[in-house]
Design a protein around this motif. Sequence first.
Motif, PDB file in Angstrom:
ATOM      1  N   ALA A  92      18.050  43.194   1.705  1.00 14.11           N
ATOM      2  CA  ALA A  92      17.376  41.900   1.814  1.00 14.11           C
ATOM      3  C   ALA A  92      18.225  40.777   1.239  1.00 14.11           C
ATOM      4  O   ALA A  92      18.963  40.967   0.266  1.00 14.11           O
ATOM      5  CB  ALA A  92      16.034  41.959   1.091  1.00 14.11           C
ATOM      6  N   TRP A  93      18.108  39.593   1.882  1.00  7.62           N
ATOM      7  CA  TRP A  93      18.814  38.380   1.461  1.00  7.62           C
ATOM      8  C   TRP A  93      17.836  37.211   1.507  1.00  7.62           C
ATOM      9  O   TRP A  93      16.894  37.214   2.310  1.00  7.62           O
ATOM     10  CB  TRP A  93      19.967  38.061   2.405  1.00  7.62           C
ATOM     11  CG  TRP A  93      20.991  39.132   2.522  1.00  7.62           C
ATOM     12  CD1 TRP A  93      22.157  39.238   1.809  1.00  7.62           C
ATOM     13  CD2 TRP A  93      20.988  40.242   3.429  1.00  7.62           C
ATOM     14  NE1 TRP A  93      22.863  40.345   2.222  1.00  7.62           N
ATOM     15  CE2 TRP A  93      22.155  40.983   3.208  1.00  7.62           C
ATOM     16  CE3 TRP A  93      20.088  40.691   4.398  1.00  7.62           C
ATOM     17  CZ2 TRP A  93      22.465  42.138   3.922  1.00  7.62           C
ATOM     18  CZ3 TRP A  93      20.388  41.837   5.105  1.00  7.62           C
ATOM     19  CH2 TRP A  93      21.572  42.548   4.863  1.00  7.62           C
ATOM     20  N   LYS A  94      18.100  36.202   0.720  1.00  2.00           N
ATOM     21  CA  LYS A  94      17.317  34.976   0.817  1.00  2.00           C
ATOM     22  C   LYS A  94      17.520  34.381   2.214  1.00  2.00           C
ATOM     23  O   LYS A  94      18.608  34.415   2.767  1.00  2.00           O
ATOM     24  CB  LYS A  94      17.735  33.946  -0.245  1.00  2.00           C
ATOM     25  CG  LYS A  94      17.249  34.272  -1.642  1.00  2.00           C
ATOM     26  CD  LYS A  94      15.806  34.629  -1.729  1.00  2.00           C
ATOM     27  CE  LYS A  94      14.866  33.533  -2.092  1.00  2.00           C
ATOM     28  NZ  LYS A  94      13.464  33.952  -2.079  1.00  2.00           N
ATOM     29  N   HIS A  95      16.459  33.852   2.769  1.00  2.00           N
ATOM     30  CA  HIS A  95      16.466  33.227   4.082  1.00  2.00           C
ATOM     31  C   HIS A  95      16.949  31.790   3.911  1.00  2.00           C
ATOM     32  O   HIS A  95      16.362  31.011   3.174  1.00  2.00           O
ATOM     33  CB  HIS A  95      15.030  33.267   4.618  1.00  2.00           C
ATOM     34  CG  HIS A  95      14.834  32.637   5.928  1.00  2.00           C
ATOM     35  ND1 HIS A  95      13.860  31.714   6.166  1.00  2.00           N
ATOM     36  CD2 HIS A  95      15.478  32.798   7.102  1.00  2.00           C
ATOM     37  CE1 HIS A  95      13.898  31.332   7.417  1.00  2.00           C
ATOM     38  NE2 HIS A  95      14.871  31.981   8.006  1.00  2.00           N
ATOM     39  N   VAL A  96      18.053  31.446   4.563  1.00  2.00           N
ATOM     40  CA  VAL A  96      18.669  30.126   4.396  1.00  2.00           C
ATOM     41  C   VAL A  96      18.859  29.497   5.776  1.00  2.00           C
ATOM     42  O   VAL A  96      19.329  30.168   6.704  1.00  2.00           O
ATOM     43  CB  VAL A  96      20.042  30.268   3.685  1.00  2.00           C
ATOM     44  CG1 VAL A  96      20.757  28.942   3.586  1.00  2.00           C
ATOM     45  CG2 VAL A  96      19.880  30.897   2.316  1.00  2.00           C
ATOM     46  N   PRO A  97      18.519  28.216   5.923  1.00  2.00           N
ATOM     47  CA  PRO A  97      18.774  27.553   7.210  1.00  2.00           C
ATOM     48  C   PRO A  97      20.280  27.484   7.488  1.00  2.00           C
ATOM     49  O   PRO A  97      21.081  27.262   6.585  1.00  2.00           O
ATOM     50  CB  PRO A  97      18.203  26.151   7.018  1.00  2.00           C
ATOM     51  CG  PRO A  97      17.335  26.222   5.813  1.00  2.00           C
ATOM     52  CD  PRO A  97      17.848  27.354   4.969  1.00  2.00           C
ATOM     53  N   SER A  98      20.635  27.644   8.742  1.00  2.00           N
ATOM     54  CA  SER A  98      22.043  27.560   9.122  1.00  2.00           C
ATOM     55  C   SER A  98      22.530  26.119   9.004  1.00  2.00           C
ATOM     56  O   SER A  98      21.874  25.207   9.511  1.00  2.00           O
ATOM     57  CB  SER A  98      22.235  28.042  10.561  1.00  2.00           C
ATOM     58  OG  SER A  98      23.549  27.761  10.991  1.00  2.00           O
ATOM     59  N   PRO A  99      23.678  25.897   8.381  1.00  2.00           N
ATOM     60  CA  PRO A  99      24.214  24.539   8.312  1.00  2.00           C
ATOM     61  C   PRO A  99      24.792  24.079   9.661  1.00  2.00           C
ATOM     62  O   PRO A  99      25.025  22.896   9.868  1.00  2.00           O
ATOM     63  CB  PRO A  99      25.318  24.641   7.256  1.00  2.00           C
ATOM     64  CG  PRO A  99      25.734  26.065   7.285  1.00  2.00           C
ATOM     65  CD  PRO A  99      24.504  26.855   7.655  1.00  2.00           C
ATOM     66  N   ASP A 100      24.967  25.027  10.569  1.00  2.00           N
ATOM     67  CA  ASP A 100      25.588  24.716  11.850  1.00  2.00           C
ATOM     68  C   ASP A 100      24.606  24.509  12.992  1.00  2.00           C
ATOM     69  O   ASP A 100      24.942  23.884  13.989  1.00  2.00           O
ATOM     70  CB  ASP A 100      26.553  25.840  12.243  1.00  2.00           C
ATOM     71  CG  ASP A 100      27.596  26.082  11.169  1.00  2.00           C
ATOM     72  OD1 ASP A 100      28.167  25.090  10.678  1.00  2.00           O
ATOM     73  OD2 ASP A 100      27.813  27.252  10.817  1.00  2.00           O
ATOM     74  N   PHE A 101      23.399  25.081  12.849  1.00  2.00           N
ATOM     75  CA  PHE A 101      22.422  25.012  13.928  1.00  2.00           C
ATOM     76  C   PHE A 101      21.035  25.082  13.312  1.00  2.00           C
ATOM     77  O   PHE A 101      20.580  26.157  12.907  1.00  2.00           O
ATOM     78  CB  PHE A 101      22.669  26.156  14.914  1.00  2.00           C
ATOM     79  CG  PHE A 101      21.787  26.136  16.125  1.00  2.00           C
ATOM     80  CD1 PHE A 101      21.808  25.064  17.009  1.00  2.00           C
ATOM     81  CD2 PHE A 101      20.945  27.197  16.395  1.00  2.00           C
ATOM     82  CE1 PHE A 101      20.999  25.052  18.134  1.00  2.00           C
ATOM     83  CE2 PHE A 101      20.137  27.203  17.517  1.00  2.00           C
ATOM     84  CZ  PHE A 101      20.162  26.122  18.391  1.00  2.00           C
ATOM     85  N   ALA A 102      20.362  23.942  13.205  1.00  2.00           N
ATOM     86  CA  ALA A 102      19.122  23.808  12.443  1.00  2.00           C
ATOM     87  C   ALA A 102      18.041  24.853  12.755  1.00  2.00           C
ATOM     88  O   ALA A 102      17.405  25.346  11.832  1.00  2.00           O
ATOM     89  CB  ALA A 102      18.559  22.400  12.598  1.00  2.00           C
TER      90      ALA A 102
END
Length: 168
Positions: A92-102
């Motif tokens: 598992a990883w923290k869910h992070v918005p992509s900086p390249d594609f919102a």
Amino acid sequence: MNRIRYIVLASAAAALGLAFFAARDDEDWRPAAPVYGVKLPVGHEDWPLIAPAQEAAPLDELRVVVGNPVAVRAYRDNVRPFPDGTVLVKRAWKHVPSPDFAPASIPGDATTVQVMVKDSKRYAATGGWGYGRFIDGQPVDEAQHRTCHACHAGRVKGRDYVFTRLAP
């Protein structure tokens, strides 16, 4: 005579070096989780995908479940209960918005690695499953391990205590 001593000493040193690295590949050096004694399997990072998942708030995690060859075969052949030797690992990883594609997301910092090991004799009291939960390669405290089976038994006992379904 000196040459023979050198060859013998060099051979002995090489054998000791190989023994050291062989011991490091053995799972025995890895820390065991309390309660069940489960360890992080060597090489689980390279195991085949069983299914991805996304955990909503409050955890807000991206997860993948991978399995050893016994698990993969059981899923593909629809063998239930899972056979002894099945090992499932949830990363598992923290869910992070992509900086390249919102609209997309990417994995952030790793959170936990959770392990289920099927051994019907060793873990008879918990439906044949042993559990382990790790953060940064170290097992979490005993109290958190004591809740694993109760959660699985309360929700997916009829599916051999396993939440994850094989991704199509």
